[in-house]
Scaffold this active site. Sequence first.
Site, mmCIF file in Angstrom:
data_model
loop_
_atom_site.group_PDB
_atom_site.id
_atom_site.type_symbol
_atom_site.label_atom_id
_atom_site.label_comp_id
_atom_site.label_asym_id
_atom_site.label_seq_id
_atom_site.Cartn_x
_atom_site.Cartn_y
_atom_site.Cartn_z
ATOM 1 N N LYS A 185 0.811 -1.234 0.000
ATOM 2 C CA LYS A 185 0.000 0.000 0.000
ATOM 3 C C LYS A 185 0.842 1.280 0.000
ATOM 4 O O LYS A 185 0.431 2.295 -0.535
ATOM 5 C CB LYS A 185 -0.960 0.015 1.189
ATOM 6 C CG LYS A 185 -2.158 -0.911 0.986
ATOM 7 C CD LYS A 185 -3.301 -0.564 1.917
ATOM 8 C CE LYS A 185 -4.533 -1.395 1.618
ATOM 9 N NZ LYS A 185 -4.362 -2.814 2.008
ATOM 10 N N GLU A 219 -10.510 7.452 4.411
ATOM 11 C CA GLU A 219 -11.162 6.562 5.359
ATOM 12 C C GLU A 219 -10.334 5.281 5.400
ATOM 13 O O GLU A 219 -9.505 5.033 4.527
ATOM 14 C CB GLU A 219 -12.587 6.212 4.905
ATOM 15 C CG GLU A 219 -12.661 5.252 3.729
ATOM 16 C CD GLU A 219 -12.371 5.924 2.389
ATOM 17 O OE1 GLU A 219 -12.480 7.167 2.324
ATOM 18 O OE2 GLU A 219 -12.022 5.199 1.436
ATOM 19 N N SER A 241 1.597 -9.732 -1.178
ATOM 20 C CA SER A 241 1.306 -8.305 -0.999
ATOM 21 C C SER A 241 1.708 -7.753 0.366
ATOM 22 O O SER A 241 1.943 -6.563 0.499
ATOM 23 C CB SER A 241 -0.177 -8.039 -1.249
ATOM 24 O OG SER A 241 -0.980 -8.896 -0.456
HETATM 25 C C1 LIG Z 1 -5.138 -3.885 1.550
HETATM 26 C C2 LIG Z 1 -4.413 -5.129 1.247
HETATM 27 C C3 LIG Z 1 -4.777 -5.955 0.158
HETATM 28 C C4 LIG Z 1 -5.988 -5.690 -0.686
HETATM 29 O O1 LIG Z 1 -5.967 -4.521 -1.432
HETATM 30 P P1 LIG Z 1 -5.758 -4.499 -3.018
HETATM 31 O O2 LIG Z 1 -6.091 -3.113 -3.396
HETATM 32 O O3 LIG Z 1 -6.667 -5.519 -3.625
HETATM 33 O O4 LIG Z 1 -4.341 -4.840 -3.276
HETATM 34 C C5 LIG Z 1 -4.015 -7.070 -0.103
HETATM 35 N N1 LIG Z 1 -2.949 -7.393 0.657
HETATM 36 C C6 LIG Z 1 -2.561 -6.633 1.714
HETATM 37 C C7 LIG Z 1 -1.391 -7.052 2.506
HETATM 38 C C8 LIG Z 1 -3.283 -5.478 2.039
HETATM 39 O O5 LIG Z 1 -2.906 -4.732 3.091
#
Ligand SMILES: *Cc1c(COP(=O)(O)O)cnc(C)c1O
Length: 411
Positions: free
Chosen positions: A101, A123, A388
């Site tokens: 993010k 938010e 992610s």
């Molecule tokens: C917020 C988040 C996601 C989901 O958000 P996307 O916009 O779909 O990428 C996925 N993995 C992690 C670790 C997150 O914090």
Amino acid sequence: MANKYRDFDDYLQHNPDENGYFGKFGGAYLPEQLKVAFEEITVAYETIAQSAQFINELRRIRKEFQGRPTPVYHCERLSNKLGKTQIYLKREDLNHTGAHKLNHCMGEGLLAKYMGKKKLIAETGAGQHGVALATAAAFFGLECDIYMGEVDIAKQAPNVTRMKMLGARVIPVSHGLKTLKEAVDAAFDAYLKEYDTAIYCIGSVLGPHPFPMMVRDFQSILGVEAREQFLDMTGHLPDKVCACVGGGSNSLGIFSAFLADPVEIYGVEPLGRGPQVGDHAASMSYGSPGVMHGFSSIMLQDEQGEPLPVYSIASGLDYPSVGPEHAYLRDLGRVHYVTADDEAAMEAFFLLCRYEGIIPALESSHALAYAIKVAREGKPGSILVNLSGRGDKDIDYVMEHYGDGSRFFNE
Ligand SMILES: *Cc1c(COP(=O)(O)O)cnc(C)c1O
């Protein structure tokens, strides 16, 4: 895709169009007063953010502050355990703050600074976007107002603490169900009053134009890196690429670099407890076309077009819609959307802990669950998973509900 666009460069040049549409999805459905504000952001993005100065500054921030590039890692032990498919991870868990993010939050913060804004407004539901944005605000010396439902504040205490440590104001929203939906409305109302001096920062490839485009572009760094790193390591491209899809930003970040390649691409949605309404958040798999939160896409909605309740064990995935570009990429037949339920995600979580020494976020565990399913088919080949984020935020929940995971290891 082949018959509509010459290649991916051609695709990118035409998407979104000047009104922010990807095919019939996207756009900017806004109250009259906010049209000016979003137009201002669009113009700034198309001019300032394309300047050499902006690009160079963002490049330096990524390297020196975020610690990019994050590595690509070959999971040899896990791959050998499962079969012949070689599993690779793009390690966004090693990006500063522990997830992808920050890639778009630093971009949004830098744009705010160049636009002369004093404050970032957003938010947050689970608090992940709030923490990443508060980090960017501290870095750039901007104020930061984060609107959060009271129910979420109670559930996500560590993230609330992090935001406060970083100097953000966490503003409780106490009407309605006191969760994300009400927080979105409250943040929008605040923005309406302050758009001269503040900027609204969306946390995924969602919302009115230009955010789906801008967030994708800021996230595309991870795909560009991963493609080059994978080629360097193996001498070829992966056969498959996959990522979890909540709003859709980490997935578009990695997918965008491979759209022009002969690579199969999979978006993995959370099936939660199963396909009944309220038990999952698999918007692409079970949703229909509609408009909410200022854009048109595929969404989980009732007959009146109101968002349906959603659930996933991974709170970062429980959103009732998905970024408009995903809807379009599916229409083009370029990206496939599949699901992983809570149980599959939990198994993937524990396998990565035990076989590789990496504690993944529950969100990312969904992408990994799909790779594990593929590997169990026993065929050779390779799959690149976008990891992610890291799972430190999830360990208390996991311990309480699944213990040390030994039931996944009764061999
Ligand atoms: C917020 C988040 C996601 C989901 O958000 P996307 O916009 O779909 O990428 C996925 N993995 C992690 C670790 C997150 O914090």
